[in-house]
Design a protein around this motif. Structure first.
Motif, PDB file in Angstrom:
ATOM      1  N   LEU A  47       5.311   1.130  12.405  1.00 48.63           N
ATOM      2  CA  LEU A  47       6.209   1.223  13.566  1.00 48.63           C
ATOM      3  C   LEU A  47       6.038   0.016  14.477  1.00 48.63           C
ATOM      4  N   ILE A  48       4.803  -0.442  14.624  1.00 45.41           N
ATOM      5  CA  ILE A  48       4.565  -1.638  15.437  1.00 45.41           C
ATOM      6  C   ILE A  48       5.203  -2.854  14.771  1.00 45.41           C
ATOM      7  N   ALA A  49       5.097  -2.945  13.442  1.00 47.52           N
ATOM      8  CA  ALA A  49       5.728  -4.047  12.713  1.00 47.52           C
ATOM      9  C   ALA A  49       7.232  -4.052  12.941  1.00 47.52           C
ATOM     10  N   GLN A  50       7.850  -2.880  12.907  1.00 49.68           N
ATOM     11  CA  GLN A  50       9.285  -2.800  13.191  1.00 49.68           C
ATOM     12  C   GLN A  50       9.578  -3.254  14.617  1.00 49.68           C
ATOM     13  N   ALA A  51       8.711  -2.857  15.548  1.00 52.90           N
ATOM     14  CA  ALA A  51       8.941  -3.175  16.961  1.00 52.90           C
ATOM     15  C   ALA A  51       8.867  -4.669  17.227  1.00 52.90           C
ATOM     16  N   ILE A  52       7.966  -5.390  16.548  1.00 47.74           N
ATOM     17  CA  ILE A  52       7.795  -6.823  16.831  1.00 47.74           C
ATOM     18  C   ILE A  52       8.636  -7.703  15.921  1.00 47.74           C
ATOM     19  N   ALA A  53       9.405  -7.109  15.014  1.00 42.88           N
ATOM     20  CA  ALA A  53      10.133  -7.882  14.001  1.00 42.88           C
ATOM     21  C   ALA A  53      10.998  -8.981  14.603  1.00 42.88           C
ATOM     22  N   CYS A  54      11.684  -8.688  15.688  1.00 42.00           N
ATOM     23  CA  CYS A  54      12.594  -9.659  16.310  1.00 42.00           C
ATOM     24  C   CYS A  54      11.974 -10.345  17.519  1.00 42.00           C
ATOM     25  N   ARG A  55      10.663 -10.221  17.673  1.00 35.29           N
ATOM     26  CA  ARG A  55       9.951 -10.826  18.788  1.00 35.29           C
ATOM     27  C   ARG A  55      10.571 -10.441  20.130  1.00 35.29           C
ATOM     28  N   PRO A  56      10.588  -9.157  20.458  1.00 31.07           N
ATOM     29  CA  PRO A  56      11.152  -8.725  21.744  1.00 31.07           C
ATOM     30  C   PRO A  56      10.268  -9.189  22.891  1.00 31.07           C
ATOM     31  N   SER A  57      10.791  -9.090  24.097  1.00 27.85           N
ATOM     32  CA  SER A  57       9.980  -9.428  25.266  1.00 27.85           C
ATOM     33  C   SER A  57       9.330  -8.181  25.866  1.00 27.85           C
ATOM     34  N   LEU A  58       9.832  -6.991  25.505  1.00 30.42           N
ATOM     35  CA  LEU A  58       9.296  -5.742  26.059  1.00 30.42           C
ATOM     36  C   LEU A  58       9.209  -4.683  24.977  1.00 30.42           C
ATOM     37  N   ILE A  59       8.062  -4.010  24.923  1.00 26.55           N
ATOM     38  CA  ILE A  59       7.875  -2.867  24.027  1.00 26.55           C
ATOM     39  C   ILE A  59       7.553  -1.640  24.869  1.00 26.55           C
ATOM     40  N   VAL A  60       8.241  -0.544  24.588  1.00 23.14           N
ATOM     41  CA  VAL A  60       7.954   0.744  25.217  1.00 23.14           C
ATOM     42  C   VAL A  60       7.239   1.597  24.178  1.00 23.14           C
ATOM     43  N   ALA A  61       5.966   1.877  24.416  1.00 21.44           N
ATOM     44  CA  ALA A  61       5.148   2.639  23.474  1.00 21.44           C
ATOM     45  C   ALA A  61       4.924   4.040  24.036  1.00 21.44           C
ATOM     46  N   ASP A  62       5.607   5.018  23.452  1.00 16.63           N
ATOM     47  CA  ASP A  62       5.564   6.395  23.949  1.00 16.63           C
ATOM     48  C   ASP A  62       4.498   7.198  23.206  1.00 16.63           C
ATOM     49  N   GLU A  63       3.325   7.362  23.832  1.00 18.18           N
ATOM     50  CA  GLU A  63       2.192   8.079  23.235  1.00 18.18           C
ATOM     51  C   GLU A  63       1.921   7.572  21.814  1.00 18.18           C
ATOM     52  N   PRO A  64       1.718   6.276  21.605  1.00 18.42           N
ATOM     53  CA  PRO A  64       1.623   5.734  20.249  1.00 18.42           C
ATOM     54  C   PRO A  64       0.379   6.150  19.477  1.00 18.42           C
ATOM     55  N   THR A  65      -0.610   6.742  20.164  1.00 22.05           N
ATOM     56  CA  THR A  65      -1.836   7.155  19.463  1.00 22.05           C
ATOM     57  C   THR A  65      -2.069   8.656  19.561  1.00 22.05           C
ATOM     58  N   ALA A  66      -1.038   9.408  19.915  1.00 19.15           N
ATOM     59  CA  ALA A  66      -1.214  10.839  20.210  1.00 19.15           C
ATOM     60  C   ALA A  66      -1.744  11.629  19.022  1.00 19.15           C
ATOM     61  N   SER A  67      -1.353  11.258  17.800  1.00 21.40           N
ATOM     62  CA  SER A  67      -1.746  12.043  16.630  1.00 21.40           C
ATOM     63  C   SER A  67      -2.868  11.400  15.825  1.00 21.40           C
ATOM     64  N   LEU A  68      -3.563  10.422  16.417  1.00 25.96           N
ATOM     65  CA  LEU A  68      -4.576   9.677  15.684  1.00 25.96           C
ATOM     66  C   LEU A  68      -5.981  10.057  16.142  1.00 25.96           C
ATOM     67  N   ASP A  69      -6.950   9.880  15.260  1.00 25.08           N
ATOM     68  CA  ASP A  69      -8.341  10.111  15.640  1.00 25.08           C
ATOM     69  C   ASP A  69      -8.827   8.966  16.529  1.00 25.08           C
ATOM     70  N   ALA A  70      -9.985   9.140  17.128  1.00 23.70           N
ATOM     71  CA  ALA A  70     -10.475   8.192  18.137  1.00 23.70           C
ATOM     72  C   ALA A  70     -10.669   6.790  17.564  1.00 23.70           C
ATOM     73  N   THR A  71     -11.178   6.689  16.342  1.00 23.94           N
ATOM     74  CA  THR A  71     -11.411   5.378  15.746  1.00 23.94           C
ATOM     75  C   THR A  71     -10.101   4.648  15.493  1.00 23.94           C
ATOM     76  N   THR A  72      -9.128   5.358  14.910  1.00 25.73           N
ATOM     77  CA  THR A  72      -7.832   4.742  14.628  1.00 25.73           C
ATOM     78  C   THR A  72      -7.103   4.418  15.926  1.00 25.73           C
ATOM     79  N   GLU A  73      -7.268   5.251  16.927  1.00 27.93           N
ATOM     80  CA  GLU A  73      -6.668   4.982  18.240  1.00 27.93           C
ATOM     81  C   GLU A  73      -7.148   3.649  18.787  1.00 27.93           C
ATOM     82  N   ARG A  74      -8.449   3.406  18.718  1.00 28.63           N
ATOM     83  CA  ARG A  74      -8.987   2.137  19.209  1.00 28.63           C
ATOM     84  C   ARG A  74      -8.425   0.960  18.413  1.00 28.63           C
ATOM     85  N   GLU A  75      -8.247   1.150  17.120  1.00 28.85           N
ATOM     86  CA  GLU A  75      -7.687   0.077  16.287  1.00 28.85           C
ATOM     87  C   GLU A  75      -6.258  -0.247  16.694  1.00 28.85           C
ATOM     88  N   ILE A  76      -5.458   0.778  16.944  1.00 28.10           N
ATOM     89  CA  ILE A  76      -4.060   0.559  17.339  1.00 28.10           C
ATOM     90  C   ILE A  76      -3.985  -0.125  18.696  1.00 28.10           C
TER      91      ILE A  76
END
Length: 328
Positions: free
Chosen positions: A165-194
């Motif tokens: 999803l992040i790859a899709q978001a940056i594909a066109c090099r936008p100037s603004l990204i709105v990330a709506d709870e992007p780590t809500a379903s991830l464990d703590a380790t993966t959350e830190r990675e994201i």
């Protein structure tokens, strides 16, 4: 410094089945500059996702922007027609959803799903589009981009799908990204990675990011400023470190008091205790009082709080709070 996004006096409501307009966010205002990360903090039902959808004009059919300005790169998004909005979404403003399994198409390879964003906005020849897609995936998957490109969503882990999803978001090099709870379903380790990925992309491309969450801990060390929403109103905004270290609004303080305390060596084996909670419930959209919306749950309330909404008061150092304890 020029601001990428300026939101002024934004009010959004939802039309009920009885044709009653229920306010979801009221008189919300903030701005964000190039390369800045703004954290939007609040409980479920506070208006965070409504705010995100409003910025991209992606409200459901019964949603209405009742008033306000959403000025993005000098243009008021509220006034744009459908074609103008389609040219901005995904190209200049991108969104990262909290649930990849809903957003990603189950029968398309990841290469095609990222390439579709480029096909829509960049109009590249197929060969160049495929090459560019590979470069984008290599940003997010440095050691396994080819495998990821050939995979289907069900073959990836939750963290890998979120990176897609992040790859899709940056594909066109936008100037603004709105990330709506992007780590809500991830464990703590993966959350830190994201979060580390988002910080890296901010550094590399100068992205501005609106990071929406219900967790104060997620914003520490990540966001430059924090905007706290309660029942559709901004109750506090300011630089992240002082807001989280010394909250001014009772609601912000209550959120922080509900965080679990880390266990020290002397705590191990001790009897478990319940976490503090904020008494009462968040108000429904159709049961809002004329006073401060947090008043029924606030330990510091007094009579004026029941009678009218507190104004936003600047307390210096870039901090603003809406509470009668600070004037009004």
């Amino acid at each position: 410094m020029a601001r990428i996004l300026e939101v002024r006096n934004l009010s959004v409501g939802y039309l009920s089945q009885t044709d009653e307009m229920c306010p979801a966010i009221v008189n919300v205002g903030f701005d964000i500059g190039p390369g800045e990360i703004l954290g939007v903090l609040g409980e479920s039902g506070s208006g965070k996702s409504t705010l995100a959808a409003s910025i991209l004009r992606l409200l459901p059919a019964n949603g209405r922007v009742q008033q306000g300005i959403i000025r993005f790169e000098g243009r008021d998004v509220v006034q744009l027609d459908r074609r103008e909005l389609e040219n901005i979404r995904g190209r200049r403003i991108a969104m990262i959803d909290q649930e990849p399994s809903i957003v990603l198409h189950p029968t398309m390879q990841i290469r095609d799903q990222v390439g579709e964003i480029l096909r829509r906005h960049e109009r590249l020849p197929r060969r160049f589009r495929r090459e560019r897609t590979g470069q984008i995936l290599a940003e997010l998957f440095p050691t396994e981009s080819e495998r990821i490109a050939d995979s289907y969503p069900h073959e990836l882990s939750g963290g890998q799908r979120q990176r897609v999803l992040i790859a899709q978001a940056i594909a066109c090099r936008p100037s603004l990204i709105v990330a709506d709870e992007p780590t809500a379903s991830l464990d703590a380790t993966t959350e830190r990675e994201i979060l580390a990925v988002l910080l890296s992309l901010r550094q590399k491309f100068g992205l501005a990011i609106i990071l929406i969450t219900h967790s104060p801990l997620l914003l520490a060390g990540v966001a430059d400023r924090v905007l706290v929403l309660y029942a559709g109103r901004v109750v506090e905004i300011g630089p992240t470190t002082p807001v989280l270290a010394s909250p001014l609004h009772p609601y912000t303080g209550a959120l922080l008091q509900c965080l679990p305390q880390p266990l020290g060596r002397t705590d191990r084996g001790k009897r478990k205790t319940k976490l503090p909670v904020i008494t009462g419930d968040s108000p429904g959209l159709i049961s809002l009082s004329h006073g401060c919306r947090f008043e029924p749950r606030c330990p510091d309330r007094f009579e004026t709080c029941r009678q009218r909404e507190p104004p936003a008061v600047s307390v210096g150092n870039g901090r603003t709070v809406s509470c009668f304890c600070f004037g009004g």
